[in-house]
Design a protein around this motif. Structure first.
Motif, PDB file in Angstrom:
ATOM      1  N   ILE A  17      36.826   9.818  49.316  1.00  0.00           N
ATOM      2  CA  ILE A  17      35.660  10.663  49.053  1.00  0.00           C
ATOM      3  C   ILE A  17      35.136  11.326  50.322  1.00  0.00           C
ATOM      4  N   GLU A  18      35.132  10.608  51.432  1.00  0.00           N
ATOM      5  CA  GLU A  18      34.556  11.137  52.663  1.00  0.00           C
ATOM      6  C   GLU A  18      35.416  12.221  53.315  1.00  0.00           C
ATOM      7  N   ASN A  19      36.755  12.116  53.184  1.00  0.00           N
ATOM      8  CA  ASN A  19      37.603  13.093  53.886  1.00  0.00           C
ATOM      9  C   ASN A  19      38.211  14.145  52.967  1.00  0.00           C
ATOM     10  N   ALA A  20      37.893  14.110  51.684  1.00  0.00           N
ATOM     11  CA  ALA A  20      38.519  15.027  50.722  1.00  0.00           C
ATOM     12  C   ALA A  20      38.310  16.488  51.104  1.00  0.00           C
ATOM     13  N   ILE A  21      37.094  16.860  51.506  1.00  0.00           N
ATOM     14  CA  ILE A  21      36.817  18.250  51.859  1.00  0.00           C
ATOM     15  C   ILE A  21      37.537  18.629  53.150  1.00  0.00           C
ATOM     16  N   ASP A  22      37.549  17.727  54.121  1.00  0.00           N
ATOM     17  CA  ASP A  22      38.272  18.009  55.362  1.00  0.00           C
ATOM     18  C   ASP A  22      39.747  18.247  55.087  1.00  0.00           C
ATOM     19  N   PHE A  36      41.660  15.032  42.672  1.00  0.00           N
ATOM     20  CA  PHE A  36      40.853  13.915  43.164  1.00  0.00           C
ATOM     21  C   PHE A  36      39.372  14.271  43.127  1.00  0.00           C
ATOM     22  N   ILE A  37      39.017  15.489  43.576  1.00  0.00           N
ATOM     23  CA  ILE A  37      37.615  15.897  43.588  1.00  0.00           C
ATOM     24  C   ILE A  37      37.071  16.016  42.171  1.00  0.00           C
ATOM     25  N   ARG A  38      37.887  16.511  41.251  1.00  0.00           N
ATOM     26  CA  ARG A  38      37.459  16.623  39.858  1.00  0.00           C
ATOM     27  C   ARG A  38      37.120  15.251  39.279  1.00  0.00           C
ATOM     28  N   LYS A  39      37.887  14.249  39.675  1.00  0.00           N
ATOM     29  CA  LYS A  39      37.663  12.894  39.170  1.00  0.00           C
ATOM     30  C   LYS A  39      36.561  12.167  39.950  1.00  0.00           C
ATOM     31  N   ASN A  40      36.231  12.696  41.127  1.00  0.00           N
ATOM     32  CA  ASN A  40      35.221  12.046  41.969  1.00  0.00           C
ATOM     33  C   ASN A  40      34.173  13.077  42.412  1.00  0.00           C
ATOM     34  N   PRO A  41      33.281  13.488  41.524  1.00  0.00           N
ATOM     35  CA  PRO A  41      32.287  14.526  41.848  1.00  0.00           C
ATOM     36  C   PRO A  41      31.356  14.152  42.991  1.00  0.00           C
ATOM     37  N   SER A  42      31.299  12.872  43.355  1.00  0.00           N
ATOM     38  CA  SER A  42      30.438  12.466  44.472  1.00  0.00           C
ATOM     39  C   SER A  42      30.911  13.055  45.801  1.00  0.00           C
ATOM     40  N   VAL A  43      32.130  13.621  45.807  1.00  0.00           N
ATOM     41  CA  VAL A  43      32.619  14.305  47.011  1.00  0.00           C
ATOM     42  C   VAL A  43      31.645  15.408  47.416  1.00  0.00           C
ATOM     43  N   MET A  44      30.983  16.026  46.421  1.00  0.00           N
ATOM     44  CA  MET A  44      30.073  17.137  46.697  1.00  0.00           C
ATOM     45  C   MET A  44      28.729  16.668  47.238  1.00  0.00           C
ATOM     46  N   ASP A  45      28.597  15.373  47.453  1.00  0.00           N
ATOM     47  CA  ASP A  45      27.393  14.847  48.095  1.00  0.00           C
ATOM     48  C   ASP A  45      27.653  14.485  49.550  1.00  0.00           C
ATOM     49  N   THR A  46      28.877  14.755  50.028  1.00  0.00           N
ATOM     50  CA  THR A  46      29.260  14.334  51.378  1.00  0.00           C
ATOM     51  C   THR A  46      28.899  15.383  52.417  1.00  0.00           C
ATOM     52  N   GLU A  47      28.940  14.978  53.668  1.00  0.00           N
ATOM     53  CA  GLU A  47      28.665  15.892  54.785  1.00  0.00           C
ATOM     54  C   GLU A  47      29.709  16.999  54.850  1.00  0.00           C
ATOM     55  N   GLY A  48      30.959  16.666  54.492  1.00  0.00           N
ATOM     56  CA  GLY A  48      32.017  17.664  54.498  1.00  0.00           C
ATOM     57  C   GLY A  48      31.712  18.820  53.572  1.00  0.00           C
ATOM     58  N   TRP A  49      31.199  18.500  52.374  1.00  0.00           N
ATOM     59  CA  TRP A  49      30.835  19.557  51.421  1.00  0.00           C
ATOM     60  C   TRP A  49      29.658  20.382  51.935  1.00  0.00           C
ATOM     61  N   ASN A  50      28.670  19.719  52.507  1.00  0.00           N
ATOM     62  CA  ASN A  50      27.483  20.424  53.009  1.00  0.00           C
ATOM     63  C   ASN A  50      27.826  21.368  54.158  1.00  0.00           C
ATOM     64  N   LYS A  95      36.444  26.737  40.834  1.00  0.00           N
ATOM     65  CA  LYS A  95      37.300  27.126  39.713  1.00  0.00           C
ATOM     66  C   LYS A  95      38.132  25.963  39.212  1.00  0.00           C
ATOM     67  N   GLU A  96      38.724  25.196  40.138  1.00  0.00           N
ATOM     68  CA  GLU A  96      39.602  24.084  39.769  1.00  0.00           C
ATOM     69  C   GLU A  96      38.819  22.879  39.252  1.00  0.00           C
ATOM     70  N   VAL A  97      37.711  22.580  39.920  1.00  0.00           N
ATOM     71  CA  VAL A  97      36.949  21.380  39.568  1.00  0.00           C
ATOM     72  C   VAL A  97      36.256  21.536  38.223  1.00  0.00           C
ATOM     73  N   HIS A  98      35.823  22.731  37.912  1.00  0.00           N
ATOM     74  CA  HIS A  98      35.063  22.943  36.687  1.00  0.00           C
ATOM     75  C   HIS A  98      35.863  23.628  35.571  1.00  0.00           C
ATOM     76  N   ARG A  99      37.149  23.798  35.786  1.00  0.00           N
ATOM     77  CA  ARG A  99      37.953  24.440  34.742  1.00  0.00           C
ATOM     78  C   ARG A  99      38.106  23.506  33.558  1.00  0.00           C
ATOM     79  N   VAL A 100      38.355  24.090  32.393  1.00  0.00           N
ATOM     80  CA  VAL A 100      38.528  23.301  31.171  1.00  0.00           C
ATOM     81  C   VAL A 100      39.845  22.558  31.249  1.00  0.00           C
ATOM     82  N   LYS A 101      39.825  21.282  31.014  1.00  0.00           N
ATOM     83  CA  LYS A 101      41.032  20.468  31.104  1.00  0.00           C
ATOM     84  C   LYS A 101      41.940  20.773  29.920  1.00  0.00           C
TER      85      LYS A 101
END
Length: 342
Positions: free
Chosen positions: A284-289, A309-323, A336-342
């Motif tokens: 989760i912490e390094n996904a954005i990097d 991985f990010i789609r399954k772990n939305p908490s990635v968007m609460d990390t410093e990397g996302w900010n 587009k990828e995270v919120h696309r219809v499965k």
């Protein structure tokens, strides 16, 4: 017919039994699943050998998604001999491996002959496509005068060839070590200088054999000494990889540092090793990097894994990397990828 796999193999091409009933045949007659492919079937061989031209064979699929497309070119030679050059077009990016008949000379190969070959009897070759829609030369066969119309060539395909790649990597590493040992018994014939002007003795053959960038450097250098603007640490890593085909404990190193080294010298196999290591370390912490790296270096294979991985772990968007993410194009792709219809 008993078929060996030496360079003097003889196997007879005859008009095949109804190949269209074999769903594990790569041909224009059916949609062959990649994991089930067992042979390549070429029809109207005699007429195709009369001209130096390019011909499509057929493709393989995973469900309905295309994976590979095979084609060949022919070359007419003196003495009633022909060359059949086999190619594969990779519709995706990433690694794959092909096990193929390892004969140099084919008199013929029938459906029955091709069925006798198991995976362990084939010559395995690995390929890497940094981007989709790349073509690769698979092998070339010499065909004496052919009287019949159909040719069946045994084949096996791995699109996620972890086990095959593991064996091949081990074998290649052993070969590289043997080569290095043999070369080290002779005097080095080339010197690389790092940014600190430290000199590192090496061999032209090692440099030219693994990196197209270093191959050109050796080719265009006349005094057998060349300067490379990299640190001593990077130089040692580079020479370790060139000499052994691997980097010891690569997972403990700064992946960005090694990644830049792989890109700078176009070391495709090191890029594959690094993407595999990134998959292992993804969290989760390094996904954005990691996503930023995948976008910067156009590593589509690992990027898809990261997006899932990010789609399954939305908490990635609460990390410093996302900010701190400032790449607009990557941000758009992520949404587009995270919120696309499965």
């Amino acid at each position: 017919m008993d078929i060996s796999t030496s360079s003097d193999d003889n196997c007879e091409a005859v008009d095949s039994v109804p190949i269209e009933f074999y769903t594990d045949s790569i041909s224009p007659l059916n949609k062959c699943q990649t994991s089930k492919a067992r042979r390549i079937c070429i029809f109207d061989l005699c007429s195709k050998l009369k001209n130096n031209d390019k011909y499509d064979i057929g493709g393989t699929y995973t469900d309905d998604e295309p994976d590979l497309w095979f084609f060949f070119t022919t070359t007419r030679c003196l003495g009633s001999k022909n060359l059949l050059n086999l190619f594969v077009h990779h519709r995706k990016s990433g690694h794959f491996a092909i096990g193929i008949l390892k004969s140099v000379k084919i008199v013929s190969c029938t459906m029955e002959d091709a069925n006798k070959f198991g995976r362990g009897m084939l010559l395995w070759k690995s390929f890497v496509s940094p981007c989709p829609d790349m073509s690769h030369h698979v092998t070339t066969y010499c065909l004496p005068e052919i009287k019949n119309q159909a040719l069946c060539i045994p084949i096996s395909i791995e699109t996620n060839p972890s086990s095959v790649m593991s064996k091949m990597t081990k074998k290649r590493t052993e070969l590289n070590k043997s080569l290095s040992l043999a070369l080290n018994q002779n005097k080095p014939d080339f010197v690389l200088e790092s940014a600190s002007r430290t000199k590192y003795s090496t061999h032209k053959l090692i440099l030219a054999g693994h990196s197209p960038v270093l191959r050109e450097l050796v080719k265009n250098t006349h005094n057998n000494t060349a300067f490379i603007d990299i640190s001593d640490q990077d130089m040692k890593l580079l020479l370790e990889f060139l000499g052994t085909g691997n980097i010891k404990d690569v997972g403990k190193l700064n992946l960005l540092q090694v990644l830049e080294l792989a890109v700078k010298f176009k070391l495709d196999r090191l890029l594959y090793i690094l993407q595999t290591e990134m998959e292992k370390q993804l969290n989760i912490e390094n996904a954005i990097d990691f996503a930023v790296l995948s976008e910067k270096y156009q590593m589509e294979k690992i990027q898809k894994t990261i997006f899932v991985f990010i789609r399954k772990n939305p908490s990635v968007m609460d990390t410093e990397g996302w900010n701190n993410l400032k790449d607009v194009n990557l941000t758009k792709k992520l949404f587009k990828e995270v919120h696309r219809v499965k």
